[in-house]
Enzyme design. Structure first.
Site, PDB file in Angstrom:
ATOM      1  CG  ASP A   1      27.012 -24.015 -18.935  1.00 35.71           C
ATOM      2  OD1 ASP A   1      26.690 -24.348 -17.778  1.00 35.71           O
ATOM      3  OD2 ASP A   1      28.125 -23.521 -19.210  1.00 35.71           O
TER       4      ASP A   1
ATOM      5  CG  ASP B   1      30.963 -26.059 -17.342  1.00 40.74           C
ATOM      6  OD1 ASP B   1      30.147 -25.436 -18.046  1.00 40.74           O
ATOM      7  OD2 ASP B   1      31.972 -25.508 -16.844  1.00 40.74           O
TER       8      ASP B   1
ATOM      9  CG  ASP C   1      30.392 -22.365 -15.915  1.00 35.67           C
ATOM     10  OD1 ASP C   1      29.593 -22.580 -16.866  1.00 35.67           O
ATOM     11  OD2 ASP C   1      31.572 -21.996 -16.089  1.00 35.67           O
TER      12      ASP C   1
ATOM     13  CB  SER D   1      31.462 -24.262 -21.372  1.00 37.01           C
ATOM     14  OG  SER D   1      30.511 -23.401 -20.821  1.00 37.01           O
TER      15      SER D   1
END
Length: 365
Positions: free
Chosen positions: A238, A240, A242, A100
């Site tokens: 960010d 990834d 999400d 993340s």
């Protein structure tokens, strides 16, 4: 002692503690426990972010899937919500290799059942199946996953099919690409909705964008970019994709829970579920039949959304202070329907916030 542990969103730790046997062991424990009871298709979709270590860890996860009797599908680098959507579509389990927003020397695994994110009870089941991960075992020969290059396109169509093609017409948007796994998709999607998009700041080195605790260098870069007066907004995610980040024309970064509030109103939610860390403006703003507070972490928000649905709420949404938005119900948008996606997503709050500002004829500030 290993740094690996489950937190508010999956398993995370130092890359040195995750590569090789530990990633094989944790993935195998997931497939043997949660996967065995929830995934009748015996299929696992696997994705990753753009960290240096992610491709090798994803290959190890594919080998673990094969050893557990699952057909492994390689979805390549893609946003975590795109992988979750594919798992729902296939009735498959999913593993996303991502740290993340944390630095390059760390990474992690996010696990999904066919109906969405794993629960805290599922985490306990994985740990029970894991045993002593420090007792290094022997991994079988690598087994390559079968590639599916169309998963990102199916995620793109989720939005292009639901929203009108001109919802962002006239907006000038800087897309801070850095090393986000959604950097090209985000720019293309916004342009497809009519925005004048300028990609900036692409990086071959991983940039740990935190959408809640902003790094000083990111704040400075955004402020300097927006000082030119050339853009109405700047957007990014960010690692990834999400968690969203949206800045206004003056370079001010909007709070993640404000993005969630705007998005929930734009979608006409009658119940919203947020952690205790989200601002009190959500209750003060009004407009929702129910506001439910939970502990911090997407599994708790998801449990709260399910509780609201059982109580009779028609359109349920959840969001966190980091801006990640979870859609618990199908939503009618004009003549189209945006299907539920009960996992954190950055694309929806970016689209909805920009569209809401354009519809109102107001700046984002």
């Amino acid at each position: 002692m290993s740094s690996l542990k489950f937190g508010t969103s999956g398993l995370r730790g130092l890359v040195a503690d995750l590569v090789g046997w530990p990633s094989y062991a944790y993935a195998g424990a997931f497939f043997r426990s949660v996967g065995a009871t929830s995934c009748a298709s015996r299929t696992a979709v696997i994705g990753r972010d753009l960290r240096d270590s992610s491709a090798d860890i994803a290959a190890t996860v594919a080998t673990a899937a094969a050893a557990a009797g699952f057909a492994a599908i390689d979805c390549g680098p893609l946003p975590t919500p795109a992988l979750a959507l594919e798992a729902i579509r296939r009735g498959a389990c999913a593993v996303m290799v991502t740290g993340s927003h944390i630095p390059q020397d760390r990474n992690g695994l996010k696990f999904y059942r066919p109906d969405g994110e794993i629960t805290k009870a599922d985490e306990a089941a994985i740990l029970a199946a894991l045993g002593d991960v420090s007792a290094v075992g022997t991994m079988p020969a690598p087994v390559a996953a079968t590639p599916d290059p169309d998963v990102v396109e199916r995620y793109r169509r989720r939005y292009s099919a639901a929203f009108a093609p001109d919802i962002l017409a006239g907006l000038r948007v800087a897309v801070y690409q850095q090393s986000s796994v959604a950097r090209d998709l985000l720019a293309d999607l916004l342009a497809g909705f009519g925005a004048e998009v300028t990609p900036i700041g692409r990086s071959d080195t991983f940039v740990p964008i935190d959408t809640e605790a902003h790094r000083p260098e990111d704040v400075t870069y955004i402020a300097e970019t927006m000082a030119s007066g050339a853009y109405d907004a700047l957007v990014t995610t960010d690692g990834d994709a999400d968690r969203p980040l949206v800045a206004d024309a003056a370079g001010g970064i909007l709070r993640g829970d404000v993005l969630g509030l705007i998005t929930a109103r734009y979608l006409g939610a009658d119940a919203v579920v947020v952690p205790v860390t989200a601002g009190s403006a959500i209750e003060r703003a009004g407009g929702f039949a129910q506001v439910l507070r939970t502990r911090v972490g997407s599994p708790f928000v998801i449990a709260g959304m399910e509780q609201a649905q059982r109580a009779g709420a028609k359109t349920v949404a959840g969001f966190e202070a980091n801006g990640g938005f979870l859609l618990g119900s199908d939503v009618a948008l004009g003549g189209s329907v945006l299907p539920a996606l009960p996992t954190r997503d950055a694309m929806l709050p970016i689209l909805a916030t920009l569209a809401a500002a354009r519809d109102a004829g107001l700046p984002l500030a």
